[in-house]
Design an enzyme around this catalytic site. Structure first.
Site, PDB file in Angstrom:
ATOM      1  N   ARG A 119     -18.232  -6.249   8.488  1.00 39.52           N
ATOM      2  CA  ARG A 119     -17.062  -6.150   9.361  1.00 39.52           C
ATOM      3  C   ARG A 119     -16.369  -7.497   9.535  1.00 39.52           C
ATOM      4  O   ARG A 119     -15.143  -7.591   9.575  1.00 39.52           O
ATOM      5  CB  ARG A 119     -17.484  -5.612  10.737  1.00 39.52           C
ATOM      6  CG  ARG A 119     -17.611  -4.107  10.808  1.00 39.52           C
ATOM      7  CD  ARG A 119     -18.047  -3.692  12.210  1.00 39.52           C
ATOM      8  NE  ARG A 119     -17.143  -4.188  13.229  1.00 39.52           N
ATOM      9  CZ  ARG A 119     -16.076  -3.528  13.665  1.00 39.52           C
ATOM     10  NH1 ARG A 119     -15.768  -2.360  13.137  1.00 39.52           N
ATOM     11  NH2 ARG A 119     -15.309  -4.029  14.616  1.00 39.52           N
ATOM     12  N   GLY A 161       2.732   2.227   3.591  1.00 42.80           N
ATOM     13  CA  GLY A 161       4.035   1.625   3.836  1.00 42.80           C
ATOM     14  C   GLY A 161       5.123   2.244   2.989  1.00 42.80           C
ATOM     15  O   GLY A 161       6.212   2.575   3.483  1.00 42.80           O
ATOM     16  N   HIS A 220      -9.441   4.023  17.237  1.00 46.98           N
ATOM     17  CA  HIS A 220      -9.206   4.695  15.970  1.00 46.98           C
ATOM     18  C   HIS A 220     -10.461   4.550  15.115  1.00 46.98           C
ATOM     19  O   HIS A 220     -10.667   3.552  14.438  1.00 46.98           O
ATOM     20  CB  HIS A 220      -8.014   4.070  15.260  1.00 46.98           C
ATOM     21  CG  HIS A 220      -7.671   4.743  13.960  1.00 46.98           C
ATOM     22  ND1 HIS A 220      -7.511   6.097  13.848  1.00 46.98           N
ATOM     23  CD2 HIS A 220      -7.459   4.235  12.718  1.00 46.98           C
ATOM     24  CE1 HIS A 220      -7.209   6.404  12.603  1.00 46.98           C
ATOM     25  NE2 HIS A 220      -7.179   5.292  11.892  1.00 46.98           N
ATOM     26  N   ARG A 267     -12.242  -2.245   3.278  1.00 44.51           N
ATOM     27  CA  ARG A 267     -13.544  -2.865   3.074  1.00 44.51           C
ATOM     28  C   ARG A 267     -14.061  -2.547   1.675  1.00 44.51           C
ATOM     29  O   ARG A 267     -14.013  -1.408   1.217  1.00 44.51           O
ATOM     30  CB  ARG A 267     -14.557  -2.375   4.112  1.00 44.51           C
ATOM     31  CG  ARG A 267     -15.858  -3.182   4.071  1.00 44.51           C
ATOM     32  CD  ARG A 267     -16.928  -2.624   4.998  1.00 44.51           C
ATOM     33  NE  ARG A 267     -16.513  -2.617   6.388  1.00 44.51           N
ATOM     34  CZ  ARG A 267     -17.347  -2.317   7.389  1.00 44.51           C
ATOM     35  NH1 ARG A 267     -18.595  -2.005   7.138  1.00 44.51           N
ATOM     36  NH2 ARG A 267     -16.911  -2.309   8.629  1.00 44.51           N
ATOM     37  N   ASN A 310      -5.778  -1.696   9.532  1.00 42.10           N
ATOM     38  CA  ASN A 310      -7.095  -1.566  10.158  1.00 42.10           C
ATOM     39  C   ASN A 310      -7.882  -2.880  10.113  1.00 42.10           C
ATOM     40  O   ASN A 310      -7.638  -3.710   9.249  1.00 42.10           O
ATOM     41  CB  ASN A 310      -7.897  -0.458   9.446  1.00 42.10           C
ATOM     42  CG  ASN A 310      -7.442   0.917   9.865  1.00 42.10           C
ATOM     43  OD1 ASN A 310      -7.210   1.156  11.054  1.00 42.10           O
ATOM     44  ND2 ASN A 310      -7.315   1.819   8.914  1.00 42.10           N
ATOM     45  N   ASP A 316       6.509  -7.675   0.698  1.00 41.28           N
ATOM     46  CA  ASP A 316       5.139  -7.920   0.256  1.00 41.28           C
ATOM     47  C   ASP A 316       5.073  -9.287  -0.415  1.00 41.28           C
ATOM     48  O   ASP A 316       6.083  -9.785  -0.927  1.00 41.28           O
ATOM     49  CB  ASP A 316       4.672  -6.840  -0.718  1.00 41.28           C
ATOM     50  CG  ASP A 316       3.151  -6.799  -0.826  1.00 41.28           C
ATOM     51  OD1 ASP A 316       2.532  -6.030  -0.075  1.00 41.28           O
ATOM     52  OD2 ASP A 316       2.587  -7.559  -1.642  1.00 41.28           O
ATOM     53  N   GLY A 333       0.809  -1.207   0.000  1.00 39.59           N
ATOM     54  CA  GLY A 333       0.000   0.000   0.000  1.00 39.59           C
ATOM     55  C   GLY A 333       0.848   1.265   0.000  1.00 39.59           C
ATOM     56  O   GLY A 333       2.061   1.244   0.193  1.00 39.59           O
ATOM     57  N   ASN A 334       0.157   2.408  -0.185  1.00 42.49           N
ATOM     58  CA  ASN A 334       0.847   3.687  -0.212  1.00 42.49           C
ATOM     59  C   ASN A 334       1.355   4.105   1.165  1.00 42.49           C
ATOM     60  O   ASN A 334       2.328   4.837   1.265  1.00 42.49           O
ATOM     61  CB  ASN A 334      -0.094   4.754  -0.762  1.00 42.49           C
ATOM     62  CG  ASN A 334      -0.319   4.604  -2.252  1.00 42.49           C
ATOM     63  OD1 ASN A 334       0.619   4.328  -2.989  1.00 42.49           O
ATOM     64  ND2 ASN A 334      -1.547   4.748  -2.697  1.00 42.49           N
ATOM     65  N   VAL A 338      -0.233  -0.647  11.887  1.00 43.42           N
ATOM     66  CA  VAL A 338      -0.914   0.426  11.160  1.00 43.42           C
ATOM     67  C   VAL A 338      -2.184  -0.076  10.480  1.00 43.42           C
ATOM     68  O   VAL A 338      -3.123   0.677  10.250  1.00 43.42           O
ATOM     69  CB  VAL A 338       0.038   1.046  10.105  1.00 43.42           C
ATOM     70  CG1 VAL A 338      -0.621   2.201   9.376  1.00 43.42           C
ATOM     71  CG2 VAL A 338       1.336   1.517  10.765  1.00 43.42           C
TER      72      VAL A 338
END
Length: 570
Positions: A344, A270, A431, A338, A376, A289, A267-268, A374
């Protein structure tokens, strides 16, 4: 202060804005024809200002007319779905429109799109602008790459290398060894002819190889860094010798460190955190990765900017968990967002599965590492990481509190028209929507916020902070924030690497604080070289304590979902 307008706010354009903000030399205005892209990227960048100490503004506009008042316009169009061979054809209609629109522009136009020579030539001819006012980044990218490769071969910093590259970007680049020198010494006196030819071939093939490695996701950091090098020369009115460019009054013819941290590369967040950390020059960075070629391409792309940004540490990528062996710090950003139709539990199942595999690898190969979580849902993923690694709770913690606080700091600074550095704020809790901003613990140059803003305005800014991530997602439509999250992550990592001790809010494992046990929740801590040294309990009033308890209850619901998920997989 000069103003730069950037047309195209995706990867190249956003990275240019990012680098300019880091340099603190211009005001920047982002424009993109896709609704929400420029708004989301500029907001994300400015939310990083309190941590990265930007004192220049990155704003956005939905009208090209606004850019006519700027000193420099940088065209950074991209065609994400196009192949390298078809990119110019895909961009041509937009270039034609911009050429007509900018016919009477009085500033300098810099073309930073790929297929650069073709784009620059067509734009220059169609716009009828003075040829000295239309510049392409050209082979400056290739020059940067060969400097990096030579520096690696000799084990020196890239800034010592001078290497002009002529012709066109990529496979058609023309590189004369006799024009390359290292601290004034001709390159042929330092490296054999065969080795020099190998380096030249690597550079000529680099762009296509990186695109293949990144699975056509594109490489853009080096392209953006080259554009910023030219913008700096213009801003400072320097007569610089830069390949295939017109800058100032000068026309150029067309002719290892002990500490390592590991960051998930996909991802951006990292990748951008890796950049922030690399600039500190205090640790080697390993990007990891599971997507073959992706971390390798990002590592190379970053390394190529070293000669411009002054870092000489090693950044590389890998797909092998074994290479995290004995890392000092692990940053876990891996996970998915998501998607439509997911609930969820669907999201939790996937991301918990990812963190479980990662945690087992950390436990095996980096048993002494500190882990910054970091991904989620952060508070739940942090708990899963703690349980699966079996580490002490002082060595596993989440980033969220730093991010939430920096967003509040920026919103307050924006409202009061002061520097974000002047603002100190505290945000506690989970968060998400139940985070708890604390105006009583927020000051501006030491003055309590309550003496500067009305209760109504403070509540508005607190609510905006709670919805900060969603605001950017709503703008971007298909993406999420990464500059401010990456800056927040880097803030924590840099503190750890420097051996400093600081009080910041992080997601920390509770052991009785505020009556809570066995959950992760955002609280202020003393963060030091060995991780969490102390969790600080503030003297909250009834309203603040009630809000924190509600936030803890929401996190507890996620923990119950985690238990259900694990019991169903037994």
């Amino acid at each position: 202060m000069k103003t730069v307008g950037i047309i195209g706010a995706r990867n190249i354009g956003a990275s240019i804005a990012f680098f300019l903000a880091e340099q603190r030399i211009t005001k920047t205005i982002l424009y993109d024809s896709s609704d929400g892209i420029a708004q989301g990227k500029s907001l994300d960048l400015m939310e990083a200002a309190p941590i990265r100490h930007f004192d220049t503004m990155v704003s956005n506009t939905q009208s090209l007319d606004t850019l006519l008042k700027t000193d420099i316009i940088c065209i950074a169009l991209e065609a994400p779905s196009a192949t390298p061979a078809s990119e110019f054809t895909t961009l041509l209609p937009q270039l034609k429109e911009l050429a007509q629109f900018l016919k009477h522009y009085t500033g300098i136009v810099l073309i930073a799109s790929r297929a650069n020579e073709a784009c620059t030539t067509v734009f220059s001819k169609l716009s009828d602008l003075n040829s000295d006012h239309v510049i392409g980044v050209g082979t400056l990218v290739d020059s940067m790459r060969i400097k990096n490769n030579i520096a690696q071969e000799l084990g020196i910093v890239a800034e010592d290398v001078q290497a002009p590259v002529f012709g066109m970007q990529g496979s058609n680049a023309i590189i004369f060894p006799s024009y390359i020198s290292v601290s004034g010494i001709p390159l042929p006196e330092l490296i054999s002819a065969s080795k020099i030819q190998n380096i030249i071939k690597e550079v000529q093939e680099m762009n296509n190889n990186l695109l293949m490695l990144s699975k056509d996701r594109g490489v853009y950091y080096a392209q953006a860094a080259a554009a910023v090098e030219i913008i700096e020369a213009i801003i400072y009115n320097e007569n610089r010798v830069l390949c295939s460019c017109t800058v100032g009054n000068f026309h150029i013819p067309d002719i290892a460190l002990s500490t390592t941290q590991v960051i998930n590369a996909k991802g951006n967040v990292g990748a951008t955190a890796a950049y922030f950390i690399a600039k500190e020059n205090i640790a080697d960075v390993l990007l990891l990765d599971v997507v073959e070629g992706l971390p390798q391409s990002k590592g190379l792309d970053f390394s190529h900017t070293g000669s411009f940004h002054g870092y000489d540490i090693h950044i590389r990528g890998t797909n092998d968990f074994k290479e995290i062996k004995d890392a000092d710090i692990i940053v876990h950003t891996a996970g998915i967002a998501r998607k439509p139709g997911m609930d969820r539990m669907d999201l939790l199942k996937i991301n918990v599965g990812i963190v479980t595999d990662v945690s087992h690898a950390i436990r095996q190969y980096a048993p002494n590492a500190l882990v910054v979580v970091v991904a989620n849902p952060l508070d739940i993923i942090a708990l899963a990481c703690l349980q699966e690694t079996g580490f002490p709770s002082s060595r596993v913690f989440g980033m969220a509190g730093v991010l939430d606080s920096t967003r509040l700091r920026y919103f307050i600074a924006e409202e009061l028209n002061v520097l974000p550095d002047d603002v100190f704020s505290m945000v506690l809790g989970g968060h998400g929507d139940t985070m708890v901003p604390l105006p009583r613990y927020t000051t501006v140059a030491g003055i309590p916020l309550t003496e500067l803003l009305s209760d109504k305005k403070i509540k508005e800014l607190s609510l905006r902070t709670q919805k900060g991530g969603a605001e950017i997602v709503n703008y971007l439509k298909t993406g999420s924030a990464y500059y401010a999250p990456a800056a927040s992550t880097a803030k924590m990592v840099i503190t750890l690497l420097h051996g400093q001790r600081t009080i910041i809010p992080v997601s920390v494992f509770l052991n009785g604080e505020y009556g809570q046990k066995g959950i992760f929740l955002g609280l202020p801590v003393i963060l030091g070289p060995k991780g969490i040294e102390k969790t600080i309990e503030l003297s909250l009033n009834k309203e603040e304590l009630s809000a924190l308890q509600h936030s803890a209850e929401e996190v507890q619901k996620g923990i119950e979902e985690l238990k259900i998920l694990r019991s169903s997989s037994i």
